[in-house]
Scaffold this active site. Sequence first.
Site, PDB file in Angstrom:
ATOM      1  CG  LEU A 141     -38.676  -1.752   5.961  1.00  0.00           C
ATOM      2  CD1 LEU A 141     -39.759  -2.732   5.554  1.00  0.00           C
ATOM      3  CD2 LEU A 141     -37.302  -2.351   5.724  1.00  0.00           C
ATOM      4  CG  ASP A 142     -35.610   2.317   1.169  1.00  0.00           C
ATOM      5  OD1 ASP A 142     -36.460   1.510   0.745  1.00  0.00           O
ATOM      6  OD2 ASP A 142     -34.402   2.198   0.935  1.00  0.00           O
ATOM      7  CG  MET A 143     -41.529   5.448  -1.214  1.00  0.00           C
ATOM      8  SD  MET A 143     -41.696   7.133  -1.841  1.00  0.00           S
ATOM      9  CE  MET A 143     -43.343   7.062  -2.547  1.00  0.00           C
ATOM     10  CG  ASN A 144     -38.072   3.077  -4.099  1.00  0.00           C
ATOM     11  OD1 ASN A 144     -39.239   3.336  -4.375  1.00  0.00           O
ATOM     12  ND2 ASN A 144     -37.070   3.901  -4.369  1.00  0.00           N
ATOM     13  CB  THR A 145     -37.186  -1.304   1.260  1.00  0.00           C
ATOM     14  OG1 THR A 145     -35.999  -0.726   0.717  1.00  0.00           O
ATOM     15  CG2 THR A 145     -36.849  -2.640   1.876  1.00  0.00           C
TER      16      THR A 145
END
Length: 386
Positions: free
Chosen positions: A132-136
Amino acid sequence: MARPFKQQRNPRNTSPAKPVAVDPDAVPQRLHKLLALAGFGSRREMENLVASGRITINGKTAEVGASVVPSDVVRLDSRPLHLPFEPELPQVLLYHKPEGEIVSQDDPEKRASVFDKLPRIRNGKWIAIGRLDMNTSGLLIFTTSGELANRFMHPRYEVEREYAVRIFGELTDGEMAQLTYGIELDDGPANFDSIRAQGGEGANHWYEVILREGRNREVRRLFEAFQKPVSRLIRVRFGPVNLPPRLKRGQMLHLGVKEVTGLMEWAELAVPKGPPRQLSAREKEKLGSVFTPKAKKSRFDAEAGLESRGPRRVTKTREEGMRQDIEKQQSGRRARSSQAAEPAEMQRPARQPKQATKPARKPANRRIRQATDISASSKIRRSKKS
């Protein structure tokens, strides 16, 4: 009670070590498969590890495709490994990832990582199933089994991923149909298996999407293709695993034996027939219960010239104070370097250090002799002379 001393080995004892009992009926197993079962990584990663020459079998460098038996001594960088010839039930951990954390163990920017909060395990490591990316935020699964992780992530299995998406704006029926049919992105065509509107307030609207791929930022890019930026993205399901409602952001949950066995059967992997591993009292307490992990002790930034203090705890206030001291020292160095770069006639003469002078000796507090101190006899003698 004092801790007993470790028994020292007698250097004069030159008797050879007891040979390991060799079972002639033992079936050799592939080395990279056993390493993956032990939780050191996927099978492909273990093949690359064997090819690097870091693993030895009975003192000899292992080759790709080598097989071992229980009597063989396998070492990684001279460290002996305990390979699971009789596989044990792996551990599975669910984590509700918040925004602001990355899913990586090696980050040059030293940002907060999900691996900083994982509990320690022996004879293996945690493997993140998907990224999961940083903003997810949302569901993130960790396991100690490389085969189970491969069953979730490999593209040929097409495991479903379900997300709750909040976008700025609202999609039309034609746009929703086109997203399920497919559009062309920079790295090839992409589409959602299904998309359903979930309502919303004002300019923000929620959608439930399902897809079978895990390309980088694929969900965000699909919505951005219609000029609908994503303001919130939450993964609520990965394959047969749903995000439990009681698992709040930043909390973890150890799956029990029954749930892990169900995942192994879903993945069509062999379930160990032997007795389960004996759990400690602390592991039994955490099993099946939600807990909030504790972050590891803070480490100073290596670029700022600060080193880790090891087991000593460093508070945030003390760390900020030390950072300020380092910045003052660096600013002083820059000022001196800029002064050295000026022409010689523009530089001020350096101050000469004061020579250490011997401090003056204080005069003694002497009492002045007064007329009253003269004795009466001396007065009589003077009167006779006169």
